[in-house]
Design a protein around this motif. Structure first.
Motif, mmCIF file in Angstrom:
data_model
loop_
_atom_site.group_PDB
_atom_site.id
_atom_site.type_symbol
_atom_site.label_atom_id
_atom_site.label_comp_id
_atom_site.label_asym_id
_atom_site.label_seq_id
_atom_site.Cartn_x
_atom_site.Cartn_y
_atom_site.Cartn_z
ATOM 1 N N ARG A 542 0.820 -1.211 0.000
ATOM 2 C CA ARG A 542 0.000 0.000 0.000
ATOM 3 C C ARG A 542 0.855 1.263 0.000
ATOM 4 N N PHE A 543 2.054 1.174 0.587
ATOM 5 C CA PHE A 543 2.893 2.368 0.657
ATOM 6 C C PHE A 543 3.271 2.842 -0.743
ATOM 7 N N VAL A 544 3.369 1.917 -1.710
ATOM 8 C CA VAL A 544 3.670 2.312 -3.091
ATOM 9 C C VAL A 544 2.511 3.137 -3.651
ATOM 10 N N LEU A 545 1.284 2.698 -3.366
ATOM 11 C CA LEU A 545 0.117 3.438 -3.823
ATOM 12 C C LEU A 545 0.037 4.805 -3.145
ATOM 13 N N ARG A 546 0.353 4.845 -1.846
ATOM 14 C CA ARG A 546 0.329 6.128 -1.138
ATOM 15 C C ARG A 546 1.368 7.092 -1.712
ATOM 16 N N GLN A 547 2.530 6.548 -2.046
ATOM 17 C CA GLN A 547 3.584 7.387 -2.621
ATOM 18 C C GLN A 547 3.157 7.941 -3.981
ATOM 19 N N ARG A 548 2.529 7.096 -4.787
ATOM 20 C CA ARG A 548 2.039 7.558 -6.088
ATOM 21 C C ARG A 548 1.024 8.688 -5.923
ATOM 22 N N GLU A 549 0.136 8.523 -4.938
ATOM 23 C CA GLU A 549 -0.885 9.545 -4.714
ATOM 24 C C GLU A 549 -0.268 10.849 -4.236
ATOM 25 N N ALA A 550 0.767 10.737 -3.411
ATOM 26 C CA ALA A 550 1.438 11.942 -2.932
ATOM 27 C C ALA A 550 2.086 12.680 -4.098
ATOM 28 N N GLU A 551 2.708 11.945 -5.001
ATOM 29 C CA GLU A 551 3.334 12.564 -6.168
ATOM 30 C C GLU A 551 2.281 13.181 -7.082
ATOM 31 N N ARG A 552 1.164 12.488 -7.222
ATOM 32 C CA ARG A 552 0.075 13.005 -8.052
ATOM 33 C C ARG A 552 -0.491 14.299 -7.462
ATOM 34 N N ALA A 553 -0.672 14.309 -6.139
ATOM 35 C CA ALA A 553 -1.204 15.505 -5.478
ATOM 36 C C ALA A 553 -0.242 16.679 -5.614
ATOM 37 N N ALA A 555 1.655 17.240 -7.997
ATOM 38 C CA ALA A 555 1.584 17.728 -9.379
ATOM 39 C C ALA A 555 0.245 18.381 -9.686
ATOM 40 N N GLY A 556 -0.665 18.391 -8.703
ATOM 41 C CA GLY A 556 -1.961 19.022 -8.892
ATOM 42 C C GLY A 556 -2.971 18.170 -9.618
ATOM 43 N N ALA A 557 -2.732 16.848 -9.704
ATOM 44 C CA ALA A 557 -3.660 15.948 -10.397
ATOM 45 C C ALA A 557 -4.763 15.513 -9.444
ATOM 46 N N PRO A 558 -5.960 15.238 -9.954
ATOM 47 C CA PRO A 558 -7.050 14.762 -9.091
ATOM 48 C C PRO A 558 -6.814 13.336 -8.624
ATOM 49 N N ALA A 559 -7.577 12.901 -7.625
ATOM 50 C CA ALA A 559 -7.401 11.557 -7.058
ATOM 51 C C ALA A 559 -7.872 10.462 -7.998
#
Length: 561
Positions: A542-553, A555-559
């Motif tokens: 799950r930490f990989v998914l959390r890291q991806r979401e942090a990078e996406r956020a 960059a200003g991308a939606p969830a």
């Protein structure tokens, strides 16, 4: 709704097993003495020699089946122990194995233990950096590998001596030992080196998903806990054909596909081929497997393949055991319906072995979604943030009461501080609830629990609800930051082949969870993916998914995508 267990002739009452537990009685089942002299190879091999009694059923990559007896493995282990002695490797030294699921792997393990040395598993999917860290951690004196994995060691600085399986005189690298040539030159006699129960037999590593892997030293007295797990939780019977599909490069495979069955004098099964649903069903039929063990990842793959694929094996299995991550209730229902076999969840860690189980060998209620009850020989508790014991229906951290858990063998990480051991408890880092009947309900890892609008949401519950939907093959749930709710639930979903991703399906899945679980716990964001990030042993990262979401956020991308 609890489900009664399927009985067998050696099944005992759980409460009686706990009340009557005796470490002395468990120790008395071994040939050696944990205080004055014991050898793991003797306990897992030599003492079970009885004519041609089979210890290993091996299926090669090309599908050949070959059986090896305890007598054959005892002789081979003696040859390997002599090989070690010839290289000056003996009691307390570490020997690493970078091998697939082959007879040579089993010989390496048993021969190392016969010599009183310490075996270290190296998973064959590891790259040079992961191997380097583990070899430096253990100061291993020898690595046994095969030609397919030998090149990885060329990139490991200060690599120890290498012994290679499958070479030819022309392909043997300078300085390497040829496994089979060396074995043929050794005597088949080697007196087992006696050790004490506190001496090491294994050097394990944590998965290292949140940092560098930590060393987990495993003493010989852990054999006592391994034997109790195989007897009470797996419920292994003499007439069973047992197959644990977990890889011995990891704890569950090494503890319970190799040492666990062998210490009871029971044959194990090694299939060199990678897991596939078709291959698993074929092997179950071919060898007559009755007791199956593995991780939920494999079982969800079997469920996704459908009832028709399972039909030829329906009724053939007696029991199925699951470990590595929580078992979803939908998987339990499907196994009962499609394969007519009870599949039970078991909980443990590399540092502990298995400690909380729905026991096949003991009579107690089995609740879908529950991790089960403390294994005899352990007292498990739930602690609050002040490390006070909590009563039923109060979420907290699962811990082991050290003083009242005679089977507990872990005393700390190798040459590192162990903050998890404090105040007489070992803290697992997993959030659970104690139920009124004494069972344990899993919520999630402490850093996995989602806080949304003041509610604490366990990702396991949401994942289980989503898996009930006919379109979902696999799923992972995390919390992503939200300015109004602190976090919202986001689901990453792998669809079955017959299903197509769409906004309509995403909404349908969200509403499904809302109806099945609660109005606050449904996923407000859904992303359809081809695959989920997992460790080589199949555990969700799950930490990989959390890291991806942090990078996406950032960059200003939606969830959602």
């Amino acid at each position: 709704m609890s489900k009664p267990q399927s009985g067998h002739r050696d099944q005992r009452d759980y409460a009686e097993a706990v009340a009557g537990f005796s470490l002395a009685r468990v120790s008395g089942q071994f040939q050696g003495d944990f205080e004055n002299g014991i050898n793991a190879c003797v306990e897992c091999c030599d003492r079970h020699i009885d004519g041609d009694k089979v210890a290993l059923d091996y299926i090669s990559l090309d599908g050949r089946h070959q059986a090896y007896s305890f007598a054959q493995l005892s002789e081979a282990s003696a040859r390997f122990a002599n090989l070690l002695a010839q290289q000056g490797i003996g009691a307390g030294d570490v020997v690493a194995g970078l091998l697939p699921r082959t007879p040579e792997l089993l010989v390496t393990i048993l021969g190392t233990l016969r010599a009183g040395a310490v075996y270290q598993p190296l998973f064959t999917a590891f790259g040079p950096k992961a191997i380097e860290h583990r070899l430096q951690l253990s100061s291993a004196r020898l690595v046994v590998t095969n030609t397919a994995n030998r090149q990885k060691l060329a990139d490991v600085p200060a690599c120890p001596l290498v012994c290679t399986v499958g070479t030819t005189p022309q392909s043997l690298l300078p300085g390497d030992l040829d496994f089979h040539t060396q074995m043929a030159a050794q005597s088949a006699q080697f007196a087992p080196v006696m050790r004490r129960g506190s001496d090491l037999m294994l050097m394990m590593s944590t998965s290292g998903t949140t940092g560098a892997a930590k060393g987990v030293p495993v003493p010989l007295r852990a054999l006592q806990a391994f034997s109790v797990y195989m007897r009470d939780a797996v419920g292994l019977q003499p007439e069973d054909r047992f197959w644990n599909i977990a890889d011995p490069g990891w704890a569950y495979g090494l503890y319970y596909a190799i040492l666990g069955p062998l210490v009871l004098g029971h044959a194990t099964t090694l299939n060199e081929a990678a897991f596939s649903v078709e291959g698993a069903y074929a092997l179950i039929q071919r060898l007559g497997i009755t007791s199956l063990a593995g991780a939920p990842t494999a079982y969800r793959m079997m469920m996704a393949a459908g009832d028709e694929a399972a039909a030829p094996c329906k009724g053939r299995l007696r029991v199925v055991s699951s470990a590595g991550e929580p078992l979803n209730a939908e998987v339990m229902r499907w196994f009962d319906s499609a394969l007519a076999v009870p599949i039970y969840d078991h909980y443990g860690q590399t540092e502990l072995g298995m400690v909380v189980n729905n026991h096949h060998g003991l009579v107690h209620p089995v609740q879908a979604g529950s991790a089960g009850y403390a294994m005899p020989g352990y007292r498990v508790v739930v602690l609050d943030d002040e490390r006070r014991e909590l009563g039923p229906n109060q979420p907290g951290e699962l811990a082991i009461d050290i003083a009242r858990s005679p089977l507990l063998w872990f005393t700390g990480y190798w040459q590192q501080e162990t903050p998890a051991i404090d105040g007489g408890y070992y803290s697992t880092g997993d959030n659970v609830e104690l139920e009124p009947d004494g069972s344990i309900s899993f919520i999630g890892r402490a850093d996995d629990v989602i806080t949304s609008s003041g509610y604490r949401i366990g990702p396991f519950d949401v994942e289980s609800a989503l898996l009930e939907h006919a379109a979902v093959a696999d799923v992972a749930v995390i919390g992503v930051p939200d300015p109004e709710r602190t976090e919202i639930v986001k689901a990453f979903i792998v669809l079955k082949q017959a299903s197509q991703a769409s906004d309509a399906l995403a909404e349908e899945l969200s509403q499904h969870v809302k109806r099945r679980l609660s109005a606050h716990a449904y996923p407000r964001a859904i992303e359809f993916v081809d695959a989920l990030p997992k460790t080589p042993s199949g555990k969700l990262q799950r930490f990989v998914l959390r890291q991806r979401e942090a990078e996406r956020a950032a960059a200003g991308a939606p969830a959602t995508t």
